[in-house]
Write an enzyme that holds these catalytic residues in place. Structure first.
Site, PDB file in Angstrom:
ATOM      1  N   HIS A   9      -1.717 -12.430  -2.334  1.00 34.29           N
ATOM      2  CA  HIS A   9      -2.804 -13.116  -1.640  1.00 34.29           C
ATOM      3  C   HIS A   9      -2.518 -14.593  -1.398  1.00 34.29           C
ATOM      4  O   HIS A   9      -3.386 -15.330  -0.941  1.00 34.29           O
ATOM      5  CB  HIS A   9      -4.121 -12.903  -2.393  1.00 34.29           C
ATOM      6  CG  HIS A   9      -4.557 -11.467  -2.339  1.00 34.29           C
ATOM      7  ND1 HIS A   9      -5.606 -10.971  -3.059  1.00 34.29           N
ATOM      8  CD2 HIS A   9      -4.068 -10.402  -1.624  1.00 34.29           C
ATOM      9  CE1 HIS A   9      -5.748  -9.666  -2.808  1.00 34.29           C
ATOM     10  NE2 HIS A   9      -4.818  -9.301  -1.950  1.00 34.29           N
ATOM     11  N   HIS A  21       0.816  -1.209   0.000  1.00 36.23           N
ATOM     12  CA  HIS A  21       0.000   0.000   0.000  1.00 36.23           C
ATOM     13  C   HIS A  21       0.856   1.267   0.000  1.00 36.23           C
ATOM     14  O   HIS A  21       0.428   2.303  -0.495  1.00 36.23           O
ATOM     15  CB  HIS A  21      -0.959   0.002   1.187  1.00 36.23           C
ATOM     16  CG  HIS A  21      -2.162  -0.854   0.961  1.00 36.23           C
ATOM     17  ND1 HIS A  21      -3.359  -0.657   1.578  1.00 36.23           N
ATOM     18  CD2 HIS A  21      -2.345  -1.918   0.149  1.00 36.23           C
ATOM     19  CE1 HIS A  21      -4.234  -1.564   1.178  1.00 36.23           C
ATOM     20  NE2 HIS A  21      -3.632  -2.345   0.315  1.00 36.23           N
TER      21      HIS A  21
HETATM   22 FE1  HEB Z   1      -4.351  -7.423  -1.157  1.00 32.53          FE
HETATM   23  C1  HEB Z   1      -5.015  -8.175   2.110  1.00 32.53           C
HETATM   24  C2  HEB Z   1      -7.578  -6.412  -1.608  1.00 32.53           C
HETATM   25  C3  HEB Z   1      -3.650  -6.552  -4.430  1.00 32.53           C
HETATM   26  C4  HEB Z   1      -1.061  -8.292  -0.667  1.00 32.53           C
HETATM   27  N1  HEB Z   1      -5.968  -7.284   0.030  1.00 32.53           N
HETATM   28  C5  HEB Z   1      -6.019  -7.621   1.346  1.00 32.53           C
HETATM   29  C6  HEB Z   1      -7.321  -7.339   1.839  1.00 32.53           C
HETATM   30  C7  HEB Z   1      -8.046  -6.881   0.808  1.00 32.53           C
HETATM   31  C8  HEB Z   1      -7.176  -6.827  -0.350  1.00 32.53           C
HETATM   32  C9  HEB Z   1      -9.488  -6.463   0.823  1.00 32.53           C
HETATM   33  C10 HEB Z   1      -7.772  -7.537   3.269  1.00 32.53           C
HETATM   34  C11 HEB Z   1      -7.460  -6.381   4.163  1.00 32.53           C
HETATM   35  C12 HEB Z   1      -7.944  -6.758   5.569  1.00 32.53           C
HETATM   36  O1  HEB Z   1      -7.080  -6.957   6.454  1.00 32.53           O
HETATM   37  O2  HEB Z   1      -9.164  -6.871   5.767  1.00 32.53           O
HETATM   38  N2  HEB Z   1      -5.405  -6.640  -2.717  1.00 32.53           N
HETATM   39  C13 HEB Z   1      -6.718  -6.338  -2.702  1.00 32.53           C
HETATM   40  C14 HEB Z   1      -7.119  -5.876  -4.003  1.00 32.53           C
HETATM   41  C15 HEB Z   1      -6.030  -5.904  -4.790  1.00 32.53           C
HETATM   42  C16 HEB Z   1      -4.944  -6.380  -3.974  1.00 32.53           C
HETATM   43  C17 HEB Z   1      -8.500  -5.450  -4.396  1.00 32.53           C
HETATM   44  C18 HEB Z   1      -5.912  -5.480  -6.269  1.00 32.53           C
HETATM   45  C19 HEB Z   1      -6.444  -6.502  -7.173  1.00 32.53           C
HETATM   46  N3  HEB Z   1      -2.673  -7.418  -2.306  1.00 32.53           N
HETATM   47  C20 HEB Z   1      -2.594  -6.980  -3.601  1.00 32.53           C
HETATM   48  C21 HEB Z   1      -1.215  -7.004  -4.023  1.00 32.53           C
HETATM   49  C22 HEB Z   1      -0.480  -7.482  -2.978  1.00 32.53           C
HETATM   50  C23 HEB Z   1      -1.425  -7.743  -1.912  1.00 32.53           C
HETATM   51  C24 HEB Z   1      -0.723  -6.556  -5.391  1.00 32.53           C
HETATM   52  C25 HEB Z   1       0.962  -7.679  -2.851  1.00 32.53           C
HETATM   53  C26 HEB Z   1       1.787  -7.978  -3.819  1.00 32.53           C
HETATM   54  N4  HEB Z   1      -3.254  -8.127   0.446  1.00 32.53           N
HETATM   55  C27 HEB Z   1      -1.952  -8.516   0.392  1.00 32.53           C
HETATM   56  C28 HEB Z   1      -1.611  -9.198   1.611  1.00 32.53           C
HETATM   57  C29 HEB Z   1      -2.752  -9.166   2.427  1.00 32.53           C
HETATM   58  C30 HEB Z   1      -3.763  -8.457   1.651  1.00 32.53           C
HETATM   59  C31 HEB Z   1      -0.275  -9.828   1.940  1.00 32.53           C
HETATM   60  C32 HEB Z   1      -2.946  -9.793   3.794  1.00 32.53           C
HETATM   61  C33 HEB Z   1      -2.719  -8.826   4.891  1.00 32.53           C
HETATM   62  C34 HEB Z   1      -2.892  -9.520   6.245  1.00 32.53           C
HETATM   63  O3  HEB Z   1      -2.923 -10.735   6.367  1.00 32.53           O
HETATM   64  O4  HEB Z   1      -3.006  -8.766   7.231  1.00 32.53           O
END
Ligand code: HEB
Length: 724
Positions: free
Chosen positions: A264, A96
């Site tokens: 993921h 982020h």
């Molecule tokens: Fe992520 C977590 C959505 C891309 C790595 N994610 C997460 C959550 C959500 C999301 C709703 C839960 C938060 C809480 O704690 O409740 N993503 C999302 C979307 C997109 C994404 C709609 C566009 C398609 N991711 C992404 C990327 C990466 C990531 C590109 C790197 C390479 N995530 C992640 C991790 C986790 C999440 C390692 C887990 C954290 C904890 O366990 O605390």
């Protein structure tokens, strides 16, 4: 002039000026510390002499990594780790941080640790990441100035991946902290946020496409809504939004799939209960919470009761280990739409086998079904994404490599050239998105002066030489450290063909420079030619001022250049060359300010450059707007003297859409000058006028010339990271 260009570049119908909605709108009651930063007083407690690169080099890097690794499994009662491992949490934090980067203006991204400040610290999408950052405090405190917060966030993400057996490609340090919120970034113009029902920015039915430079579909999101556009659980529409937003962040479809699936593979979503029990975001939370927000009164509020996105569950059965399980589960099961305990819509495998279920994050004996968000389902349902997902399912090594590389790019995309990376884990391989430039050689003093004489005798005008150098250097942007004169990419596609660069004239000038440069690189010769012209112009105005030149730039080739990635850098407006392609919904003088900000210029630097470039004859297309002098090519303060002359009466040219003005003799109707908004703003805006007055004053003729030279050299050298 033409009608406002659609969706470009900083908002249209919802336009609220260059910056749209800002923290001041969101939190009018926040402590206004900026009253202490008036008159240029820096809020940086480290002071100007602090050299972060040097401090970083002295760190015990392996000890730091070991401390981070230990932290991963050191669960704290105030925010217990899911599965006893903070790794996934730190990956989300790093992602982020980096994920706000957008290509259009290079702003956003991880390189200054902005997640600590508003508005990012309080975006709904960054929910509970305040705890992730706070978990790092003892380590930050221990290593002090030798590791910036900005570097620490990304390194924590890397160590998290490594500690769970995931693939990493390397790490480069060098992100210097700032001590205030960035104020130059447009996040959107909407009044409401994603959690307050703001309309989604992409909606073909309403003829809405994502306005530039934004890369998120709703205010307060990093990219897309996990529950689908506007909460509509339609994976195909989600795929559409994912493609647009990730492209804005420089990711192609393959990188997008690899990143999302790889990310993921770890961790879980949090939506244990009623989201209305979650308190205010950090920026407006109670003072006793000491900077933390989202305090929840649902049961214990933490651990098994945590509420973040409102979705609930892990994607895979092995959430703290790198594995092949994301694609396996995505494809092996059919999914049905269900609701989380917090009421969010998510997808659950139908008839899931017990061994494919995930452990409960805080009760290892218990098994719970895995889940997918609508955005994850997009990777299976969208035909283009599906081809890639199937390939990665069948070729795990390809997936690993793609994830590691895309993660590295994600985290380093806004750091500029490799010369800026620090530390023992910088990968040797050059990557095309780093805009690599081969090393150059320092020319000798003799070579420099021989070229200067030759180019000044070549028959090219001062204006032509100045323009070429400006075209080359002024692409620089301090937001992501891209562009600039090094590499001489001004002679390559696409830059050589940009309208603002007057392609035919540029080609002629570059050919002349090439013929005379001897051993100098083109990049050096272009800058030197412009600087020689400035020196000559100062001399012709009566000032002996040497224009400092530092050679050593290299020349990039087409093979070193991802030409397409430079398209976003084409100036749609350039006040310095009095150029405007099309009228925008943002005022032309605001576009000037934006460009000046990306170049890192102060108000006096902006002012002196505009006035100087006009009298040197640097206008695009050779127009006469703002050329308030009868001795073009001499570095005089005529621009300011004539701009502020009370005997001139300015009138708008009716057909110009408020962009063009004629200055008449106040007594009669004799036309004296033509000007644009970016000229008259230096007389009409009180602060710019105050600065312009200084340069128009008697006794400041030479100060003007000297200040111009300083600002000129600053722009010419803006990308010389190899020098420090
Ligand atoms: Fe992520 C977590 C959505 C891309 C790595 N994610 C997460 C959550 C959500 C999301 C709703 C839960 C938060 C809480 O704690 O409740 N993503 C999302 C979307 C997109 C994404 C709609 C566009 C398609 N991711 C992404 C990327 C990466 C990531 C590109 C790197 C390479 N995530 C992640 C991790 C986790 C999440 C390692 C887990 C954290 C904890 O366990 O605390």
């Amino acid at each position: 002039m033409n009608a406002p260009e659609k969706g470009c570049p900083f908002g249209k119908d919802r336009f609220r000026g260059l910056l749209g909605r800002t923290s001041k709108d969101w939190w009018p009651d926040a402590l206004p510390l900026d009253i202490l930063t008036q008159n240029g007083a820096s809020p940086d407690p480290m002071g100007e002499d602090f050299d972060y690169a040097k401090a970083f080099q002295s760190i015990d890097y392996q000890a730091l990594k070991a401390d981070l690794t230990a932290l991963m499994t050191d669960s704290k009662p105030w925010w217990p780790a899911d599965y006893g491992h903070y790794g996934p949490f730190f990956i989300r934090m790093a992602w982020h941080g980096a994920g706000t980067y957008r290509t259009a203006d290079g702003r956003g991204g991880a390189n200054s640790g902005q997640q600590r400040f508003a508005p990012l610290n309080s975006w709904p999408d960054n929910g509970n990441l305040d705890k992730a950052r706070r978990l790092l405090w003892p380590i930050k405190q221990k290593y002090g100035a030798r590791i910036s917060w900005a570097d620490l966030y990304i390194l924590a993400g890397n160590v998290a991946i490594e500690s769970m057996g995931g693939p990493v490609f390397g790490f480069g340090g060098g992100r210097k902290d700032v001590y205030e919120a960035e104020r130059d970034i447009y996040w959107g113009a909407e009044d409401l946020w994603v959690n307050e029902g703001v309309q989604t920015r992409i909606d073909p039915d309403k003829d809405l496409d994502l306005e530039n430079p934004l890369a998120a579909i709703q205010m307060g999101l990093i990219y897309v809504n996990p529950e689908g556009p506007g909460g509509n659980p339609d994976p195909l529409q989600s795929a559409r939004d994912i493609k647009i937003t990730f492209e804005r962040m420089a990711m192609n479809h393959e990188e997008t799939v690899a990143l999302t699936a790889g990310g993921h593979t770890f961790g879980k979503t949090h939506g244990a209960g009623d989201a209305s029990l979650v308190g205010a975001a950090p920026e407006s939370a109670d003072i006793s919470l000491m900077g933390l927000g989202w305090s929840s009164s649902f049961e214990t509020g933490v651990g098994a009761h945590a509420i973040t996105s409102g979705l609930e569950g892990a994607w895979v059965n092995t959430p703290t280990q790198w594995s092949e399980n994301f694609f396996r589960l995505l494809f092996d099961y059919d999914y049905e739409l269900v609701r989380s305990p917090a009421g969010a819509q998510q997808w659950q495998p139908i008839n899931q086998k017990e061994e494919d279920m995930a452990p409960d994050a805080h009760n290892p004996g218990r098994k719970v079904p895995t889940m997918m968000t609508t955005a994850d389902m997009a990777l299976k349902v969208d035909p283009e994404f599906r081809v890639i997902s199937e390939k990665f399912r069948d070729d795990h090594e390809a997936f690993k490599d793609a994830f590691a590389r895309a993660w590295f790019k994600l985290c380093h995309r806004d750091m500029g050239p490799k010369a800026r990376y620090l530390g023992p884990e910088v990968p040797a391989e050059d990557l095309i998105w780093q805009d690599p430039v081969p090393a150059g050689n320092r020319p000798s003093d003799g070579e420099v002066s021989a070229f200067k004489s030759a180019i000044l005798a070549s028959g090219l005008s001062i204006g032509e030489l100045v323009k070429a150098a400006w075209a080359s250097a002024s692409t620089y942007r301090k937001s992501d450290f891209r562009g600039g004169a090094n590499g001489a990419r001004v002679r390559l596609a696409p830059q050589k063909d940009w309208a603002v660069n007057d392609p035919a004239e540029l080609a002629k000038v570059l050919a002349k420079i090439d013929g005379l440069r001897g051993n100098l690189s083109m990049a050096d010769a272009i800058v030197l030619a412009g600087s020689a012209a400035v020196e000559k112009a100062a001399k012709d105005a009566g000032f002996a001022i040497a224009v400092p030149f530092t050679g050593g730039r290299g020349d990039a080739t087409d093979a070193d250049t991802d030409a397409e990635s430079f398209d976003v850098m084409e100036p749609k407006a350039d006040a310095f060359r009095n150029y405007l392609a099309t009228k925008h919904s943002v005022k032309t003088e605001e576009l000037m300010l934006d460009r000046a900000s990306l170049l890192g210029l102060s108000v006096p630097e902006l002012t002196v450059l505009i006035g100087g470039l006009r009298v040197l004859g640097a206008n695009a297309g050779g127009t006469s707007h703002g050329v308030f002098t009868n001795r073009v090519g001499q570095l005089t303060n005529d621009y300011f003297v004539n701009l502020l002359d009370m005997d001139t009466l300015w009138e708008v040219v009716d057909t110009s859409g408020d962009e063009e003005f004629i200055g008449y003799d106040r007594g009669g109707r004799t036309e004296r000058w033509r000007a644009t908004r970016t000229d008259l703003i230096f007389g009409s805006n009180s602060q710019l006028r105050a600065t312009a007055e200084v340069y128009a004053e008697k006794g400041h003729e030479e100060k003007f010339a000297r200040d111009f030279v300083k600002a000129w050299v600053k722009v010419m050298n803006a990308d010389r990271f190899d020098l420090s």
